[in-house]
Scaffold this motif. Structure first.
Motif, mmCIF file in Angstrom:
data_model
loop_
_atom_site.group_PDB
_atom_site.id
_atom_site.type_symbol
_atom_site.label_atom_id
_atom_site.label_comp_id
_atom_site.label_asym_id
_atom_site.label_seq_id
_atom_site.Cartn_x
_atom_site.Cartn_y
_atom_site.Cartn_z
ATOM 1 N N MET A 1 0.810 -1.213 0.000
ATOM 2 C CA MET A 1 0.000 0.000 0.000
ATOM 3 C C MET A 1 0.846 1.267 0.000
ATOM 4 N N MET A 2 2.131 1.132 0.251
ATOM 5 C CA MET A 2 2.993 2.311 0.307
ATOM 6 C C MET A 2 3.244 2.858 -1.092
ATOM 7 N N PRO A 3 3.012 4.157 -1.308
ATOM 8 C CA PRO A 3 3.267 4.742 -2.628
ATOM 9 C C PRO A 3 4.765 4.851 -2.897
ATOM 10 N N LYS A 4 5.148 4.779 -4.158
ATOM 11 C CA LYS A 4 6.540 4.943 -4.558
ATOM 12 C C LYS A 4 6.755 6.412 -4.937
ATOM 13 N N ARG A 5 7.674 7.052 -4.266
ATOM 14 C CA ARG A 5 7.900 8.479 -4.465
ATOM 15 C C ARG A 5 8.181 8.833 -5.927
ATOM 16 N N GLU A 6 8.909 7.951 -6.604
ATOM 17 C CA GLU A 6 9.279 8.278 -7.972
ATOM 18 C C GLU A 6 8.104 8.166 -8.949
ATOM 19 N N ASN A 7 7.006 7.510 -8.522
ATOM 20 C CA ASN A 7 5.859 7.326 -9.411
ATOM 21 C C ASN A 7 4.636 8.149 -9.031
ATOM 22 N N VAL A 8 4.621 8.712 -7.837
ATOM 23 C CA VAL A 8 3.433 9.422 -7.359
ATOM 24 C C VAL A 8 3.141 10.648 -8.214
ATOM 25 N N GLN A 9 1.871 10.787 -8.595
ATOM 26 C CA GLN A 9 1.412 11.947 -9.357
ATOM 27 C C GLN A 9 0.065 12.404 -8.819
ATOM 28 N N LEU A 10 -0.225 13.679 -8.978
ATOM 29 C CA LEU A 10 -1.520 14.201 -8.588
ATOM 30 C C LEU A 10 -2.563 13.734 -9.592
ATOM 31 N N ALA A 11 -3.723 13.384 -9.102
ATOM 32 C CA ALA A 11 -4.806 12.943 -9.984
ATOM 33 C C ALA A 11 -5.332 14.118 -10.807
ATOM 34 N N TYR A 12 -6.029 13.799 -11.884
ATOM 35 C CA TYR A 12 -6.656 14.846 -12.684
ATOM 36 C C TYR A 12 -8.048 14.391 -13.098
ATOM 37 N N LEU A 13 -8.907 15.351 -13.339
ATOM 38 C CA LEU A 13 -10.312 15.090 -13.669
ATOM 39 C C LEU A 13 -10.520 15.203 -15.174
ATOM 40 N N TYR A 14 -11.260 14.252 -15.719
ATOM 41 C CA TYR A 14 -11.682 14.348 -17.121
ATOM 42 C C TYR A 14 -13.094 13.781 -17.235
ATOM 43 N N PHE A 15 -13.708 13.926 -18.390
ATOM 44 C CA PHE A 15 -15.103 13.541 -18.552
ATOM 45 C C PHE A 15 -15.262 12.577 -19.728
ATOM 46 N N VAL A 16 -16.150 11.606 -19.542
ATOM 47 C CA VAL A 16 -16.458 10.619 -20.570
ATOM 48 C C VAL A 16 -17.933 10.755 -20.923
ATOM 49 N N PRO A 17 -18.281 10.913 -22.192
ATOM 50 C CA PRO A 17 -19.696 11.038 -22.569
ATOM 51 C C PRO A 17 -20.448 9.733 -22.371
ATOM 52 N N LYS A 18 -21.727 9.850 -22.016
ATOM 53 C CA LYS A 18 -22.597 8.689 -21.857
ATOM 54 C C LYS A 18 -23.631 8.719 -22.979
ATOM 55 N N PRO A 19 -23.321 8.132 -24.130
ATOM 56 C CA PRO A 19 -24.196 8.257 -25.304
ATOM 57 C C PRO A 19 -25.558 7.594 -25.160
ATOM 58 N N LEU A 20 -25.686 6.642 -24.223
ATOM 59 C CA LEU A 20 -26.964 5.961 -24.045
ATOM 60 C C LEU A 20 -27.946 6.758 -23.205
ATOM 61 N N LYS A 21 -27.487 7.846 -22.583
ATOM 62 C CA LYS A 21 -28.345 8.680 -21.752
ATOM 63 C C LYS A 21 -28.905 9.837 -22.572
ATOM 64 N N GLU A 22 -30.094 10.270 -22.209
ATOM 65 C CA GLU A 22 -30.728 11.390 -22.903
ATOM 66 C C GLU A 22 -29.884 12.656 -22.754
ATOM 67 N N GLY A 23 -29.639 13.337 -23.844
ATOM 68 C CA GLY A 23 -28.845 14.548 -23.815
ATOM 69 C C GLY A 23 -27.350 14.302 -23.803
ATOM 70 N N ILE A 24 -26.936 13.016 -23.783
ATOM 71 C CA ILE A 24 -25.522 12.611 -23.738
ATOM 72 C C ILE A 24 -24.765 13.389 -22.649
ATOM 73 N N PRO A 25 -25.091 13.141 -21.387
ATOM 74 C CA PRO A 25 -24.363 13.813 -20.294
ATOM 75 C C PRO A 25 -22.948 13.267 -20.179
ATOM 76 N N SER A 26 -22.157 13.892 -19.338
ATOM 77 C CA SER A 26 -20.774 13.468 -19.135
ATOM 78 C C SER A 26 -20.600 12.812 -17.776
ATOM 79 N N ARG A 27 -19.740 11.816 -17.734
ATOM 80 C CA ARG A 27 -19.414 11.140 -16.486
ATOM 81 C C ARG A 27 -18.044 11.624 -16.011
#
Length: 207
Positions: A1-27
């Motif tokens: 469970m210990m993170p490796k210092r050389e690999n640790v990165q801050l997370a980032y947010l992105y969006f995936v379209p949901k084409p099966l939903k009305e209006g094609i919202p983003s997830r």
């Protein structure tokens, strides 16, 4: 469970379209592959998901074939009649709107109710503390700004799916028992793709 210092990165947010939903919202998806808490999240998922799957098997539908077989058994018992209704409903934005502390309370309740003081030598108190870290230390970037998620869990964290399932266990167990008492059935189907962490939940039951 210990993170490796050389690999640790801050997370980032992105969006995936949901084409099966009305209006094609983003997830919203949080890319958490190299977050410091990713190892903890995966550990908790491996530790707890098998327990959840085992204890809720009677109210869970694995896939379409499983659902058909259960409906066939229901019919063979003579319970499927003309006035029977097949109803489905969906929970919107479950994973990203979970109340964090309440979810941890329900996780503790789930383990205690099924007789666990420890899970594979890990105490419930330790599990709760680790789960809180995964939830509250979800920090990510979006459009050159820093954010901390204060409600729900990250879509992209392995443990979020398991915690959401446990959260819904608290809500659904009373309904499932009511259906059982009247020879009706309640089933929940969970579909997930681990690599992309795209998940959906629906509920199926007969009235």
């Amino acid at each position: 469970m210990m993170p490796k210092r050389e690999n640790v990165q801050l997370a980032y947010l992105y969006f995936v379209p949901k084409p099966l939903k009305e209006g094609i919202p983003s997830r919203p998806i949080v890319s958490s592959t190299y977050m410091p808490t990713t190892g903890i999240s995966k550990f908790l998922d491996r530790l707890l998901r098998p327990l959840f799957d085992r204890h809720v098997r009677s109210t869970t539908t694995i896939d379409g074939v499983d659902l058909i077989r259960r409906l066939q058994a229901y019919t063979a018992c003579g319970y499927l009649k003309l006035p029977t209704y097949l109803c489905t409903f969906d929970i919107t934005d479950l994973y990203t709107t979970l109340p964090q502390e309440k979810s941890l309370d329900i996780l503790t309740e789930f383990l205690l109710e099924h007789g666990y003081i420890k899970v594979n030598t890990v105490s419930i108190d330790a599990i709760r503390k680790l789960a809180r870290l995964v939830l509250t230390e979800n920090i990510f970037t979006y459009e050159k700004r820093f954010y901390r998620q204060v409600v729900g869990g990250a879509m992209g964290s392995a443990f979020t799916l398991t915690l959401a399932n446990v959260f819904m266990w608290k809500w659904e167990k009373r309904l499932a028992q009511q259906q059982l008492n009247t020879n009706e059935i309640y089933r929940r189907r969970v579909q997930h793709l681990r690599k992309s962490a795209i998940v959906s939940i629906s509920f199926i039951y007969l009235l």
